[in-house]
Write an enzyme that holds these catalytic residues in place. Sequence first.
Site, PDB file in Angstrom:
ATOM      1  N   HIS A 198      75.268  10.915  62.546  1.00  0.00           N
ATOM      2  CA  HIS A 198      75.076  10.104  61.342  1.00  0.00           C
ATOM      3  C   HIS A 198      73.837   9.239  61.438  1.00  0.00           C
ATOM      4  O   HIS A 198      73.211   8.917  60.436  1.00  0.00           O
ATOM      5  CB  HIS A 198      76.333   9.292  61.034  1.00  0.00           C
ATOM      6  N   ARG A 305      78.696   8.371  50.861  1.00  0.00           N
ATOM      7  CA  ARG A 305      79.496   8.059  52.059  1.00  0.00           C
ATOM      8  C   ARG A 305      79.864   6.576  51.992  1.00  0.00           C
ATOM      9  O   ARG A 305      78.977   5.723  52.103  1.00  0.00           O
ATOM     10  CB  ARG A 305      78.686   8.321  53.332  1.00  0.00           C
ATOM     11  N   ARG A 343      82.982   9.705  47.969  1.00  0.00           N
ATOM     12  CA  ARG A 343      83.878  10.245  48.992  1.00  0.00           C
ATOM     13  C   ARG A 343      84.721   9.095  49.540  1.00  0.00           C
ATOM     14  O   ARG A 343      84.182   8.067  49.926  1.00  0.00           O
ATOM     15  CB  ARG A 343      83.076  10.876  50.125  1.00  0.00           C
ATOM     16  N   GLU A 442      85.550  21.165  55.352  1.00  0.00           N
ATOM     17  CA  GLU A 442      84.810  20.936  56.604  1.00  0.00           C
ATOM     18  C   GLU A 442      85.647  21.226  57.838  1.00  0.00           C
ATOM     19  O   GLU A 442      85.222  20.979  58.960  1.00  0.00           O
ATOM     20  CB  GLU A 442      84.211  19.525  56.638  1.00  0.00           C
ATOM     21  N   ASN A 465      78.304  19.954  58.338  1.00  0.00           N
ATOM     22  CA  ASN A 465      78.113  19.267  59.629  1.00  0.00           C
ATOM     23  C   ASN A 465      79.384  19.375  60.462  1.00  0.00           C
ATOM     24  O   ASN A 465      79.349  19.669  61.650  1.00  0.00           O
ATOM     25  CB  ASN A 465      77.780  17.784  59.432  1.00  0.00           C
ATOM     26  N   ASP A 466      80.505  19.098  59.815  1.00  0.00           N
ATOM     27  CA  ASP A 466      81.774  19.193  60.523  1.00  0.00           C
ATOM     28  C   ASP A 466      82.278  20.632  60.577  1.00  0.00           C
ATOM     29  O   ASP A 466      82.867  21.042  61.564  1.00  0.00           O
ATOM     30  CB  ASP A 466      82.823  18.294  59.853  1.00  0.00           C
ATOM     31  N   ARG A 476      79.105  17.828  67.309  1.00  0.00           N
ATOM     32  CA  ARG A 476      77.864  17.730  66.534  1.00  0.00           C
ATOM     33  C   ARG A 476      76.903  16.676  67.062  1.00  0.00           C
ATOM     34  O   ARG A 476      75.734  16.658  66.684  1.00  0.00           O
ATOM     35  CB  ARG A 476      78.179  17.464  65.055  1.00  0.00           C
ATOM     36  N   CYS A 513      77.277  19.694  50.894  1.00  0.00           N
ATOM     37  CA  CYS A 513      76.685  18.370  51.095  1.00  0.00           C
ATOM     38  C   CYS A 513      76.368  18.112  52.559  1.00  0.00           C
ATOM     39  O   CYS A 513      75.903  17.035  52.914  1.00  0.00           O
ATOM     40  CB  CYS A 513      77.585  17.278  50.526  1.00  0.00           C
TER      41      CYS A 513
HETATM   42  C1  PEP Z   1      79.738  17.033  56.699  1.00  0.00           C
HETATM   43  O1  PEP Z   1      80.595  17.012  57.591  1.00  0.00           O
HETATM   44  O2  PEP Z   1      78.974  17.997  56.503  1.00  0.00           O
HETATM   45  C2  PEP Z   1      79.579  15.872  55.804  1.00  0.00           C
HETATM   46  C3  PEP Z   1      78.776  15.920  54.764  1.00  0.00           C
HETATM   47  O3  PEP Z   1      80.250  14.743  56.128  1.00  0.00           O
HETATM   48  P1  PEP Z   1      79.785  13.757  57.296  1.00  0.00           P
HETATM   49  O4  PEP Z   1      78.450  14.227  57.790  1.00  0.00           O
HETATM   50  O5  PEP Z   1      79.732  12.398  56.704  1.00  0.00           O
HETATM   51  O6  PEP Z   1      80.865  13.918  58.305  1.00  0.00           O
HETATM   52 MG    MG Z   2      82.119  15.493  57.558  1.00  0.00          MG
END
Ligand code: PEP
Ligand code: MG
Length: 589
Positions: A198, A305, A343, A442, A465-466, A476, A513
Amino acid sequence: MPSATPVETIIQGIPVSPGIAIAPIHVTARGFSAPEVYEVAEANLANEHQRFEDAIHRAKEELSEIQQRLAELSSEEESRIFEAHIMVLEDQALLKRVHHAIDERQQNAEYAFYAVMQNFLEAMRRIPDPYLRERTADIEDVCERVLNSFDSVHARKNIRPDDRHILIAYDLNPSDTATMDRSLVLGFATEMGSVNSHTAIIARSLGIPAVVGLEEAVIDITALTHAILDGYTGKLILHPTEATLNTYRMIEQKKMRARTALDSLRDAESVTRDGRAITLSANIGLLEELPAVKNSGATGIGLYRTEFLLLNEEQDTMPGETEQTEAYSQIAKAVSPNLVIIRTLDAGGDKLPAEPLSEPEPNPFLGWRGIRVSLDRPEIFKPQLRAALRASAHGKVALMFPLVSGLSEVIQAKKILRECMDELDRENIPFDANIQTGAMIEIPSAAIIADVLAKEVDFFSIGTNDLIQYTLAVDRVNPYVAELYRPTHPAVIRLIHRTIQAGAKEGIWTGICGEMAGDISLTPLLIGLGVEELSVGPHQVPSVRKAIRSLSHAQCSVMADDALKATYSADILRLTKDMAKQHYADLFE
Ligand code: PEP
Ligand code: MG
């Protein structure tokens, strides 16, 4: 003495946020805050040696007093802790190193002390011995005391360098990054971190050049060293020569020209050459990003977020319904008539400040995070839902639930949403009764049962991402396994495809996203797989728009069919990258 002509040195890290910063370095490390740093003329160094001796003397006196008081109260054990603290200050080798550092660096005594102790502590932290690691806390304590014992005219707490600088840190958490003073921090480099942390996401979103994975940076790099941080290639260049500086000034100008050209497309539609419209929206985590969203020409916000609003370390309590309503309404109005997708709280994982909510967990990414926290804590969830609903009276708002793993979570979340709507109705508070709800896809289980989930929600937003980390079992944020974190892994591509297909069958749209959405190498693949929305950092919007406008949906679909048949990540990456380079090679320069 420092060498008269320092040699240009290049340290290679991993680029995570593009851009170039040219400035002196400021080093911040773990454990205790850095003192001010300034250069001292050779003639005045003797005074710095004396200041150091005096500070040590004062700290030792304080410690003896504390030790005596504790001994009188007969707390033997505690008094011995302070005896150990005094011993640190009597370590002749350490004291000598500080004196040496004052001469070598020609910097103020407190900074020389800080630098020596940081190196010492960092070296200790890296020894895999739990006893030694624990002792670092004691030493940090002693260091704080010595730093506070200097006859400094400057208050030390929260001192930040007054001048623009490149920040070097062991690691930075997302909230440190979010609250960075952009007028002073021109870029940062850390030892830890990864592209999908993040911290990196925020850096990209705020347009702060950043590099991670710089080994031993905190130990090896001297504060005030003049440097170039290259967020495009991941280089930190210490003591750059005039020729290197000129090269980078030229690169900056070239990038600026390219940026201006992209900005001229700001109001152009994001539609492929053969007429397929893709909604191009922005991801944000802070209200401060709203001007950047506006400048980018994004069609609303595809991911807000809310963790940074709700879990800001600088506030003692979580903002209540009224404060959240204000924030959400401000965003809704700012992007109106476009949509903002709020979210709900996604605490946990690397957005740690879940700390105020929970005990540290042994495996935070598989623990109490996302929708799980909200469903367990209606006293947190309901004010957030009510606030989002109230904001929906001021603009177009949708809600999205993070980390959904199964149907019952969505049903339960919607039930609580319904309760909130009923309450607001009874209280005569206006809201959009048709507010849309979405599930973030995710977790592989959610992608696999997307056909079931699609019956319950109005849209899907794939959090790649997740999704990548959970599908491939690759953390990650862990640089040791970063090589294995492959967005184009066939399993990931198939899950994305499956989700989009399941959504389409139920007549709902699917967006992405996660960070994949902003990677222009992957735009052909994502469009080919049938994605209808891409939500990216505000600074990525212009290049993704250009990519979309350069592509043909029909061609992308044919390529995506081939990609779905491929068995290796590298082959899939090659297919999509070749197409990207064929249509917008200039964006890769
Ligand atoms: C993701 O997991 O791709 C996502 C957009 O959420 P975050 O990165 O905030 O976990
Ligand atoms: Mg996520």
